[in-house]
Enzyme design. Structure first.
Site, mmCIF file in Angstrom:
data_model
loop_
_atom_site.group_PDB
_atom_site.id
_atom_site.type_symbol
_atom_site.label_atom_id
_atom_site.label_comp_id
_atom_site.label_asym_id
_atom_site.label_seq_id
_atom_site.Cartn_x
_atom_site.Cartn_y
_atom_site.Cartn_z
ATOM 1 N N SER A 144 0.855 -1.183 0.000
ATOM 2 C CA SER A 144 0.000 0.000 0.000
ATOM 3 C C SER A 144 0.894 1.238 0.000
ATOM 4 O O SER A 144 2.083 1.149 0.327
ATOM 5 C CB SER A 144 -0.878 0.005 1.264
ATOM 6 O OG SER A 144 -1.517 1.245 1.458
ATOM 7 N N TYR A 158 -2.239 -0.866 10.350
ATOM 8 C CA TYR A 158 -2.174 -1.150 8.912
ATOM 9 C C TYR A 158 -0.873 -0.608 8.327
ATOM 10 O O TYR A 158 -0.203 -1.288 7.537
ATOM 11 C CB TYR A 158 -3.378 -0.512 8.234
ATOM 12 C CG TYR A 158 -3.557 -0.870 6.775
ATOM 13 C CD1 TYR A 158 -4.252 -2.021 6.408
ATOM 14 C CD2 TYR A 158 -3.065 -0.046 5.774
ATOM 15 C CE1 TYR A 158 -4.446 -2.336 5.067
ATOM 16 C CE2 TYR A 158 -3.248 -0.355 4.431
ATOM 17 C CZ TYR A 158 -3.941 -1.497 4.081
ATOM 18 O OH TYR A 158 -4.132 -1.814 2.759
ATOM 19 N N LYS A 162 1.988 -2.951 6.601
ATOM 20 C CA LYS A 162 2.358 -2.803 5.194
ATOM 21 C C LYS A 162 3.823 -2.395 5.036
ATOM 22 O O LYS A 162 4.479 -2.790 4.054
ATOM 23 C CB LYS A 162 1.439 -1.801 4.506
ATOM 24 C CG LYS A 162 -0.008 -2.290 4.360
ATOM 25 C CD LYS A 162 -0.102 -3.582 3.557
ATOM 26 C CE LYS A 162 -1.542 -3.947 3.238
ATOM 27 N NZ LYS A 162 -1.648 -5.225 2.484
#
Length: 254
Positions: A144, A158, A162
């Site tokens: 991402s 998150y 990532k």
């Protein structure tokens, strides 16, 4: 199906929707046989049916990839089919609504890190012996923009997960190059996938239409998978031209 990947086998995780679904369909168009994995059997079977209807080969192995034992069972299924594996598309992941530090709980953090980082590691460790036995192969990981840039939008769990996926991919190229194994990490900006439904602030249909579409990422994954064996595309950033973060700054006169 004839194509540049004819005779190859691709394992696609998170294959029931979004980027994973688009990647599975694109790789099948190139002649790869597809092994589809995700939590929910029904969407996977729908994707498999589309591939078969177009003359391709697809098999479903539903699994919760946050569970190492479940991932090992997928590996056992690959072995039972003869051990053929050439491509891993590591795409499974999720996010939660309560993602800021003020609301994040240990359980919430665990679910995000396990789904985005833990599952990717588990799948790589299962896939590598098969790729080594084949004399090479391709690992493609969906990270991402949050894997490169820190912002409150994606949340700390998150973002950290990532970033870990990006580091994992580069470390694979450092060690596995001697086995002919190449690893590419793709870092998309906003993509119009179901994960947007977990945003704290709703995302409109108009905004989604301006974003990168799953099919754009599927075509990119196809491109990476079809590169010649002597080339590795280490990392790719892909984002919408109409980047909402940039537009917001411009409108504030920053």
């Amino acid at each position: 199906m004839a194509g540049r990947l004819a005779g190859q086998v691709a394992w696609v995780t998170g294959a029931g929707s979004g980027i994973g679904k688009a990647a599975a369909l694109a790789l099948a168009e190139e002649g790869a046989e597809i092994l589809l994995t995700g939590r929910r059997p029904a969407p996977l079977e729908d994707v498999a049916s589309r591939i078969r209807a177009s003359g391709g080969k697809a098999e479903v192995q539903a699994a919760d990839l946050t569970d190492p034992v479940a991932v090992e069972r997928v590996g056992q299924a690959i072995q039972a089919r003869g051990g053929a594996l050439d491509i891993l598309v590591n795409n499974a992941g999720l996010n939660i609504t309560e993602r800021d530090w003020g609301r994040l709980t240990p359980a919430g953090a665990q679910s995000v890190i396990a789904a985005n980082l833990g599952s990717a590691f588990y799948c790589v460790t299962v896939a590598l012996p098969f790729l080594r036995a084949r004399g090479g192969g391709v690992l493609i990981h969906t990270a991402s923009f949050a894997g490169r840039f820190v912002s409150p939008l994606s949340g700390p769990a998150y973002t950290a997960a990532k970033h870990g996926v990006v580091a994992m991919s580069h470390s694979l190229n450092m060690e596995e190059c001697i086995h002919g194994i190449r690893s590419t990490v793709i870092c998309p900006g906003e993509v119009a996938t179901p994960i947007l439904d977990k945003r704290p602030q709703p995302v409109s249909a108009e905004e989604r239409a301006r974003m990168v579409q799953p099919e754009d990422c599927g075509d990119l994954i196809r491109y990476v998978a079809c590169l010649p064996p002597h080339v590795v595309l280490n990392e790719v950033l892909i984002s919408p031209c109409w980047n909402r973060s940039y537009v917001a700054q411009l409108r504030r006169g920053v």
